[in-house]
Motif scaffolding. Structure first.
Motif, mmCIF file in Angstrom:
data_model
loop_
_atom_site.group_PDB
_atom_site.id
_atom_site.type_symbol
_atom_site.label_atom_id
_atom_site.label_comp_id
_atom_site.label_asym_id
_atom_site.label_seq_id
_atom_site.Cartn_x
_atom_site.Cartn_y
_atom_site.Cartn_z
ATOM 1 N N ALA A 1 0.820 -1.213 0.000
ATOM 2 C CA ALA A 1 0.000 0.000 0.000
ATOM 3 C C ALA A 1 0.854 1.263 0.000
ATOM 4 O O ALA A 1 0.379 2.329 -0.386
ATOM 5 C CB ALA A 1 -0.942 -0.001 1.191
ATOM 6 N N ASP B 1 0.079 4.353 -6.027
ATOM 7 C CA ASP B 1 -1.053 4.027 -5.154
ATOM 8 C C ASP B 1 -1.691 2.713 -5.572
ATOM 9 O O ASP B 1 -2.414 2.652 -6.561
ATOM 10 C CB ASP B 1 -2.092 5.145 -5.168
ATOM 11 N N LYS C 1 -4.278 -0.167 -4.316
ATOM 12 C CA LYS C 1 -5.310 -0.507 -3.325
ATOM 13 C C LYS C 1 -4.992 -1.903 -2.805
ATOM 14 O O LYS C 1 -4.726 -2.814 -3.585
ATOM 15 C CB LYS C 1 -6.695 -0.445 -3.935
ATOM 16 N N TYR D 1 -6.258 -5.054 -0.217
ATOM 17 C CA TYR D 1 -7.382 -5.645 0.506
ATOM 18 C C TYR D 1 -6.966 -6.963 1.144
ATOM 19 O O TYR D 1 -6.243 -7.751 0.540
ATOM 20 C CB TYR D 1 -8.555 -5.916 -0.446
ATOM 21 N N GLU E 1 -10.144 -3.107 3.575
ATOM 22 C CA GLU E 1 -9.273 -2.279 2.739
ATOM 23 C C GLU E 1 -8.249 -1.605 3.633
ATOM 24 O O GLU E 1 -8.599 -0.833 4.526
ATOM 25 C CB GLU E 1 -10.049 -1.233 1.958
ATOM 26 N N THR F 1 -5.425 1.031 4.245
ATOM 27 C CA THR F 1 -4.973 2.306 3.699
ATOM 28 C C THR F 1 -3.696 2.718 4.391
ATOM 29 O O THR F 1 -3.561 2.590 5.609
ATOM 30 C CB THR F 1 -6.040 3.403 3.858
ATOM 31 N N LYS F 2 -2.747 3.192 3.600
ATOM 32 C CA LYS F 2 -1.469 3.585 4.174
ATOM 33 C C LYS F 2 -1.690 4.720 5.164
ATOM 34 O O LYS F 2 -2.637 5.488 5.060
ATOM 35 C CB LYS F 2 -0.468 3.972 3.099
#
Length: 162
Positions: free
Chosen positions: A46, A51, A53, A55, A71, A73-74
């Motif tokens: 991530a 970028d 995504k 999961y 999900e 997220t950084k």
């Protein structure tokens, strides 16, 4: 994968860790499933040069694979890079419960066994494994209209439902 410009993959973390993000420049989405995924793996993908995504999916063969998804997220703050990332929340068409031994629901932050119900849930095992059916496939104690699978996996739920 590069020759075909693959942009989405699903791999278990142990296979995913064979690669580095620059090895697969066309990737836009990475789904990991099949075994626990550590924060270290999620951050690696991530936080890559582009970028991507990322999961983490959870499910079992008996539930026709995916029942929950998270999900990553950084920038999420976690103190332990070896910690497994969450399995997320149930996907549409799935019910994921944490039940005690009765089986009854437990409140957030209490570790309990995961039970999963999905539209594609197996009706049971056949042949030499059929004797497990009464222990593994149970009626939902909260709703008579759905069969649940007792996974043997344990988790706890955050207050936000993850």
């Amino acid at each position: 994968m590069n020759k075909l410009k693959v942009n989405t993959i699903t791999l278990p973390p142990s296979v995913l860790n064979v690669y580095k993000p620059p090895d697969l420049p066309y990737l836009e989405k990475v789904v990991t499933a099949g075994e626990p995924c550590t924060l270290n793996t999620a951050v690696k993908w991530a936080s890559s040069h582009k970028d991507i995504k990322f999961y983490n999916a959870y499910g079992l063969t008996e539930t026709t694979v995916c029942a929950a998804n998270y999900e990553f997220t950084k920038g999420l703050g976690h103190e332990d890079f070896n910690r497994d990332i969450p399995i997320g929340k149930e996907i549409p068409g799935a019910c994921v419960y944490l039940f005690d031994e009765l089986p009854q629901p437990v409140p957030p932050d209490v570790v309990a066994e995961i039970y999963v119900g999905v539209l594609g849930l197996s009706k049971g095992y056949i042949g030499h494994a059929s004797h497990y059916n009464t222990d593994k496939f149970i009626r939902n104690p909260l709703s008579d209209d759905m069969l649940l699978f007792k996974t043997g996996d344990y988790a706890f739920q955050d207050p936000d439902g993850t």
